[in-house]
Scaffold this motif. Structure first.
Motif, PDB file in Angstrom:
ATOM      1  N   VAL A  26       2.132  12.366  -6.379  1.00 42.39           N
ATOM      2  CA  VAL A  26       3.382  11.937  -6.987  1.00 42.39           C
ATOM      3  C   VAL A  26       3.156  10.697  -7.849  1.00 42.39           C
ATOM      4  O   VAL A  26       2.138  10.020  -7.719  1.00 42.39           O
ATOM      5  CB  VAL A  26       4.466  11.620  -5.919  1.00 42.39           C
ATOM      6  N   GLU A  27       4.134  10.423  -8.691  1.00 41.13           N
ATOM      7  CA  GLU A  27       4.166   9.187  -9.462  1.00 41.13           C
ATOM      8  C   GLU A  27       5.514   8.524  -9.173  1.00 41.13           C
ATOM      9  O   GLU A  27       6.554   9.163  -9.292  1.00 41.13           O
ATOM     10  CB  GLU A  27       4.033   9.471 -10.952  1.00 41.13           C
ATOM     11  N   VAL A  28       5.472   7.274  -8.739  1.00 40.59           N
ATOM     12  CA  VAL A  28       6.674   6.533  -8.375  1.00 40.59           C
ATOM     13  C   VAL A  28       6.898   5.452  -9.418  1.00 40.59           C
ATOM     14  O   VAL A  28       5.958   4.788  -9.850  1.00 40.59           O
ATOM     15  CB  VAL A  28       6.505   5.849  -6.994  1.00 40.59           C
ATOM     16  N   PHE A  66       0.154   4.617  -1.853  1.00 40.18           N
ATOM     17  CA  PHE A  66      -0.171   4.334  -3.244  1.00 40.18           C
ATOM     18  C   PHE A  66      -1.675   4.409  -3.475  1.00 40.18           C
ATOM     19  O   PHE A  66      -2.470   4.085  -2.587  1.00 40.18           O
ATOM     20  CB  PHE A  66       0.316   2.940  -3.650  1.00 40.18           C
ATOM     21  N   ASP A  67      -2.068   4.779  -4.693  1.00 36.18           N
ATOM     22  CA  ASP A  67      -3.480   4.818  -5.075  1.00 36.18           C
ATOM     23  C   ASP A  67      -4.068   3.414  -5.146  1.00 36.18           C
ATOM     24  O   ASP A  67      -5.236   3.216  -4.835  1.00 36.18           O
ATOM     25  CB  ASP A  67      -3.653   5.489  -6.439  1.00 36.18           C
ATOM     26  N   GLU A  68      -3.255   2.463  -5.583  1.00 31.22           N
ATOM     27  CA  GLU A  68      -3.679   1.071  -5.707  1.00 31.22           C
ATOM     28  C   GLU A  68      -2.623   0.193  -5.075  1.00 31.22           C
ATOM     29  O   GLU A  68      -1.447   0.534  -5.073  1.00 31.22           O
ATOM     30  CB  GLU A  68      -3.815   0.680  -7.185  1.00 31.22           C
ATOM     31  N   GLY A 112       0.771  -1.234   0.000  1.00 32.72           N
ATOM     32  CA  GLY A 112       0.000   0.000   0.000  1.00 32.72           C
ATOM     33  C   GLY A 112       0.803   1.286   0.000  1.00 32.72           C
ATOM     34  O   GLY A 112       0.240   2.373  -0.138  1.00 32.72           O
ATOM     35  N   GLY A 113       2.140   1.197   0.133  1.00 30.67           N
ATOM     36  CA  GLY A 113       2.926   2.422   0.157  1.00 30.67           C
ATOM     37  C   GLY A 113       4.400   2.167   0.382  1.00 30.67           C
ATOM     38  O   GLY A 113       4.860   1.030   0.390  1.00 30.67           O
ATOM     39  N   MET A 114       5.145   3.239   0.583  1.00 31.23           N
ATOM     40  CA  MET A 114       6.593   3.127   0.757  1.00 31.23           C
ATOM     41  C   MET A 114       7.105   4.297   1.586  1.00 31.23           C
ATOM     42  O   MET A 114       6.445   5.320   1.720  1.00 31.23           O
ATOM     43  CB  MET A 114       7.304   3.117  -0.587  1.00 31.23           C
ATOM     44  N   MET A 115       8.303   4.098   2.147  1.00 28.69           N
ATOM     45  CA  MET A 115       9.035   5.187   2.755  1.00 28.69           C
ATOM     46  C   MET A 115      10.229   5.458   1.857  1.00 28.69           C
ATOM     47  O   MET A 115      10.981   4.537   1.529  1.00 28.69           O
ATOM     48  CB  MET A 115       9.535   4.857   4.160  1.00 28.69           C
TER      49      MET A 115
END
Length: 125
Positions: free
Chosen positions: A55-57, A81-83, A39-42
């Motif tokens: 943002v776009e990663v 994250f969006d997805e 679901g995300g990142m650091m």
């Protein structure tokens, strides 16, 4: 932050590089990925972002993912994250990386983990 663990989603601690593009900017920024979950990142790097920025990663073996900056502390930041993604894919070695380095210094292999020591060389403490 407190010492109490409040997260409900498991995440992988790892060291990867990723490209991050802030919405409405054309420049990509190279950042370190310190941990990653579905679901995300650091991330960490000299990125001028604020909570709520879009943002776009771009991650190795995963591709581009949209998201929001969830928090910022010094040069570290969280991206939701969006997805959901399959974060374990980023750990797998890729043939050709889908991320283009920003310069030749970005190709440094200096941040690889050292090999594990042999059991016979370990001592009991």
């Amino acid at each position: 932050m407190t010492g109490v663990e409040t997260r409900t989603v498991s995440r992988d601690s790892l060291f990867l590089l990723a490209n991050v593009r802030i919405e409405h900017e054309s420049e990509q920024h190279r950042v370190r990925v310190r941990n990653l979950s579905d679901g995300g990142m650091m991330g960490e790097g000299p990125l001028q972002v604020q909570r709520g920025n879009r943002v776009e990663v771009e991650l190795r073996n995963i591709g581009k993912i949209g998201g929001n900056i969830a928090w910022v502390q010094d040069q570290r930041f969280g991206i939701a994250f969006d997805e959901e993604v399959e974060s374990h894919l980023a750990r797998k070695p890729g043939g050709e990386s889908t991320i283009a380095p920003t310069d030749s210094a970005a190709l440094s292999r200096a941040h690889r983990a050292p090999p594990l020591p042999e059991a016979r060389n370990l001592r009991k403490v």
